[in-house]
Design an enzyme around this catalytic site. Sequence first.
Site, PDB file in Angstrom:
ATOM      1  N   HIS A   1      32.568  20.298  43.126  1.00 11.79           N
ATOM      2  CA  HIS A   1      32.656  21.624  42.524  1.00 11.79           C
ATOM      3  C   HIS A   1      32.318  21.589  41.029  1.00 11.79           C
ATOM      4  O   HIS A   1      31.635  22.473  40.519  1.00 11.79           O
ATOM      5  CB  HIS A   1      34.077  22.147  42.735  1.00 11.79           C
ATOM      6  CG  HIS A   1      34.311  23.526  42.222  1.00 11.79           C
ATOM      7  ND1 HIS A   1      34.176  24.641  43.019  1.00 11.79           N
ATOM      8  CD2 HIS A   1      34.667  23.979  41.004  1.00 11.79           C
ATOM      9  CE1 HIS A   1      34.435  25.714  42.297  1.00 11.79           C
ATOM     10  NE2 HIS A   1      34.749  25.351  41.079  1.00 11.79           N
TER      11      HIS A   1
ATOM     12  N   LYS B   1      26.115  36.335  35.768  1.00 14.07           N
ATOM     13  CA  LYS B   1      26.250  35.129  36.565  1.00 14.07           C
ATOM     14  C   LYS B   1      27.023  35.456  37.833  1.00 14.07           C
ATOM     15  O   LYS B   1      27.872  36.344  37.831  1.00 14.07           O
ATOM     16  CB  LYS B   1      27.000  34.065  35.763  1.00 14.07           C
ATOM     17  CG  LYS B   1      26.992  32.689  36.401  1.00 14.07           C
ATOM     18  CD  LYS B   1      27.722  31.680  35.524  1.00 14.07           C
ATOM     19  CE  LYS B   1      27.764  30.316  36.173  1.00 14.07           C
ATOM     20  NZ  LYS B   1      28.626  29.401  35.436  1.00 14.07           N
TER      21      LYS B   1
ATOM     22  N   SER C   1      31.046  31.510  43.377  1.00 12.06           N
ATOM     23  CA  SER C   1      31.709  31.621  44.676  1.00 12.06           C
ATOM     24  C   SER C   1      33.211  31.429  44.527  1.00 12.06           C
ATOM     25  O   SER C   1      33.665  30.708  43.637  1.00 12.06           O
ATOM     26  CB  SER C   1      31.166  30.549  45.614  1.00 12.06           C
ATOM     27  OG  SER C   1      31.477  29.276  45.098  1.00 12.06           O
ATOM     28  N   HIS C   2      33.960  32.080  45.372  1.00 14.05           N
ATOM     29  CA  HIS C   2      35.388  31.787  45.509  1.00 14.05           C
ATOM     30  C   HIS C   2      35.722  31.814  46.991  1.00 14.05           C
ATOM     31  O   HIS C   2      36.677  32.474  47.424  1.00 14.05           O
ATOM     32  CB  HIS C   2      36.236  32.775  44.705  1.00 14.05           C
ATOM     33  CG  HIS C   2      37.289  32.099  43.894  1.00 14.05           C
ATOM     34  ND1 HIS C   2      38.556  32.578  43.745  1.00 14.05           N
ATOM     35  CD2 HIS C   2      37.268  30.929  43.199  1.00 14.05           C
ATOM     36  CE1 HIS C   2      39.258  31.753  42.988  1.00 14.05           C
ATOM     37  NE2 HIS C   2      38.504  30.757  42.646  1.00 14.05           N
TER      38      HIS C   2
ATOM     39  N   ASP D   1      34.020  33.794  32.312  1.00 19.19           N
ATOM     40  CA  ASP D   1      32.753  33.109  32.012  1.00 19.19           C
ATOM     41  C   ASP D   1      31.885  33.974  31.111  1.00 19.19           C
ATOM     42  O   ASP D   1      31.268  33.490  30.158  1.00 19.19           O
ATOM     43  CB  ASP D   1      31.978  32.875  33.327  1.00 19.19           C
ATOM     44  CG  ASP D   1      32.014  31.422  33.751  1.00 19.19           C
ATOM     45  OD1 ASP D   1      32.571  30.611  33.006  1.00 19.19           O
ATOM     46  OD2 ASP D   1      31.481  31.108  34.828  1.00 19.19           O
TER      47      ASP D   1
ATOM     48  N   GLN E   1      45.559  30.967  35.868  1.00 19.90           N
ATOM     49  CA  GLN E   1      44.505  31.915  35.488  1.00 19.90           C
ATOM     50  C   GLN E   1      44.718  32.458  34.088  1.00 19.90           C
ATOM     51  O   GLN E   1      45.765  32.255  33.473  1.00 19.90           O
ATOM     52  CB  GLN E   1      44.501  33.072  36.496  1.00 19.90           C
ATOM     53  CG  GLN E   1      44.224  32.631  37.907  1.00 19.90           C
ATOM     54  CD  GLN E   1      42.794  32.185  38.084  1.00 19.90           C
ATOM     55  OE1 GLN E   1      41.868  32.954  37.888  1.00 19.90           O
ATOM     56  NE2 GLN E   1      42.601  30.921  38.422  1.00 19.90           N
TER      57      GLN E   1
ATOM     58  N   GLY F   1      23.901  29.759  37.632  1.00 26.02           N
ATOM     59  CA  GLY F   1      24.323  29.991  38.999  1.00 26.02           C
ATOM     60  C   GLY F   1      25.402  29.033  39.403  1.00 26.02           C
ATOM     61  O   GLY F   1      26.089  28.437  38.562  1.00 26.02           O
TER      62      GLY F   1
END
Lengths: 79, 777
Positions: B55, B100, B103-104, B126, B324, B549
């Site tokens: 990742h 951008k 994925s999650h 981001d 977070q 990406g």
Amino acid sequence: MARVIVDVSLKPEILDPQGRAVQGALGRLGLAGVTSVRQGKQFVIDIDGVVDEAKLHELAGNLLSNPVIENYTLRIEQA
Amino acid sequence: MSVDNVTTAATTPEHPQPYRDLGLRDDEYQRIRDILSRRPTSSELAMYSVMWSEHCSYKSSKVHLRQFGDKKPHTDAMLVGIGENAGVVDIGQGWAVTFKVESHNHPSYVEPYQGAATGVGGIVRDIMSMGARPVAVMDPLRFGPLDAADTRRVLPGVIAGVGGYGNCLGLPNIGGEVVFDPSYAGNPLVNALCVGTMKHEDIHLAKASGIGNRVILYGATTGGDGIGGVSVLASETFDADGPAKRPSVQVGDPFMEKLLIECTLEVLHAGLVEGIQDLGGAGISCATSELASNGTGGMHVWLDRVPLRDPSLSPEEILMSESQERMCAIVPPENVEQFMAICRKWDVIATDIGVVTDTGRLIIEWKGETIVDVPPRTVAHDGPVYQRPYHRPAWQDALQADAPTADRLPRPTTAAELRALVLRMAGAPNLASKAWVTDQYDRYVMGNTVLAQPEDSGMVRVDEETGLGVAVATDCNGRVAKLDPYTGARFALAEAYRNVAVTGAKPLAVTNCLNFGSPEDPEVMWQFAEAVRGLADGCLELGTPVTGGNVSFYNQTGTVAILPTPVVGVLGVIDDVDRRTPMAWGEDGDLIYLLGDTRDEFAGSEWAHEVHGHLGGMPPAVDLAKERVLGEILIAGSRDGMFNAAHDVSDGGVMQALVEMALRSNVGARIWVPDDVDPFVFMYAESTARAIVVVPRDEETRFAGMCAMRGFTASRIGVVDSRLDIDAIEASTEEASNGAVPAQLLQLDNVHGETLRWTLDELRAAHTATLPAVLNA
């Protein structure tokens, strides 16, 4: 007649934004020294006849709570 | 119990370490020992394992992703390229845009609401860490079959999570996709895209320069969220082990994030920071090592200063926590006081946890003991790189030979069959109205949204005085990518490019989210390699560089991988959003033109999928030179006021596009099937480089001339007509008071000698009923 009480709360390691918001409000409204607030919900279920405790646990663990992020406790009070 | 420190590590080389459980291979562990000339401490092991995971390190994909740089088209629009948190594109008038997609997927399968919510939160951070104000989000989503039991668990949670987080932040959700396919049943795809805007001078980069500058962690406190989540989630697939093995879930707090956005933009605009970085996967490990290795090269961190939500966390856990809503800033000492004041104003906790040094080492202390002492580059950038073996799957030839020709896959032949098919397709899960989903999102908050779902692109106004705006679309047909991954990636690029151009915006840049199965499977790796090659070649041909990406591997259930799903996002710029082309046609008498050529191409089509559950054959040809010309026509026509409406032709072909345009405008139209094409092929083939445009009669000559000059096929296929319901119109003229209202009809002439008619009411009923019927049940 039985009364079943299920308390559902977030697991201790999971962030509780709602609890944090309450904690902030308590301080602003003049209650000093609050170090943590965790909130949850309670289900009060009245049942006629025989209580199927195993079934209750199954439903409490899957329907009433989200097993990924929540814990529950279940107690039965005979009325 | 004392922590494992550097001195202990140096004297206990034989101390066994659980590196395999952390996802490190024997040779990777040995490499860490070689780098450090001793065994790593447990904290160092935690950092390396998480930063060297698939990742974070892109260890399987790196060798292929280089093509995006190597084949980069020349453009002046790129201000910041790949490698930063997000690329930055110049859109003129002093404005820049960054966007951008990430994925999650795995977290959203485990806990749909929080997984999707934190996916939105992560991509928003981001974008703001580049110095941009987030202005819109989009979510390309993929689920198992609509009627599958698990879809009913996952989908509502994901939608609520995306909507809940985005709505609380006050960001409009302007588009995206919702796709259903059995391959996503045990592995939904939740991709999140964010767009941010800024003035050129506000661009910021993630680096820690300037000896003596302070390292400040700000935002939420650190808890046990998703510890090891990044590493474990990205390197293992789901099995049937149940909740016990599930990693700790991260919970997002959008109100905290909103404060973080405002606080971050204020400190950036005040010029107080040298570098800034968001904390996402791998948390503090990632932020400190990346900032240090991008900057002067050294950093000293006192980890015990990190404010904790859970005081029992060990230093290893603090390093890996994915709590977070946290950011890390590099602040010159003279600015620290002002920085802290701004954080206090926004009610954001900020803590000075370290200092930039010139030692070339990242040193982390815990209660007086040195627990990490590493060269930061070895953690952040010099991770392992694999040339994974790959080969074309043995079944690929058979799949491509299984063509959906008329003799092998029965087609509707009569007018009655075609009439019924139109209603069925309008309500097919992948083509049906997604209002059930998008109505849960706030699409217009901030007041700058000019186009949102179901339009072809989302479009937002950037400059309120000049009307400068940007349009974004994301697309991917995973079925086409399975038939041929190289073509599939170009197919996705072509569609997203077209969707942007159709609104009148000029495509400028590309982002991507490459969702694939396990890279350890050579056949999946081949799909990935081919898709990257296709996308890189395509971007070069179209002149739109990839700005950034994300790669998501290990999307599979058991050994069965998802359809290869290279989601492509294209961003375009429009000088004045008032000139945009919507998809709803307007005036009676406007002419309906089909741009492009229709061929008998059904492989990977929605018809083959919906009606026959068939996937096989060679995918529709992709001709990017043609797409480029089509784009020029769409943009020029929009600028010069030649179009009253336009719509991309893709999933469900011309017929579905016409249905969508009619329903969007609630005005009927008369269409005729050209003589030289089979009615079914005309209606449902999915040939590329096509669009429908609606031209006012007085622009027809100029429009025809523009197409002829570019040698592009333009066929007049119909006319907008609100008065096709002859009976009602006659009734109302005979007896003006009877109140008969003409129904709006979509009429298709020349179908095997017959005329087909649908009322828009019946088309709308078919189109809108599908999702509520299942999801409200």
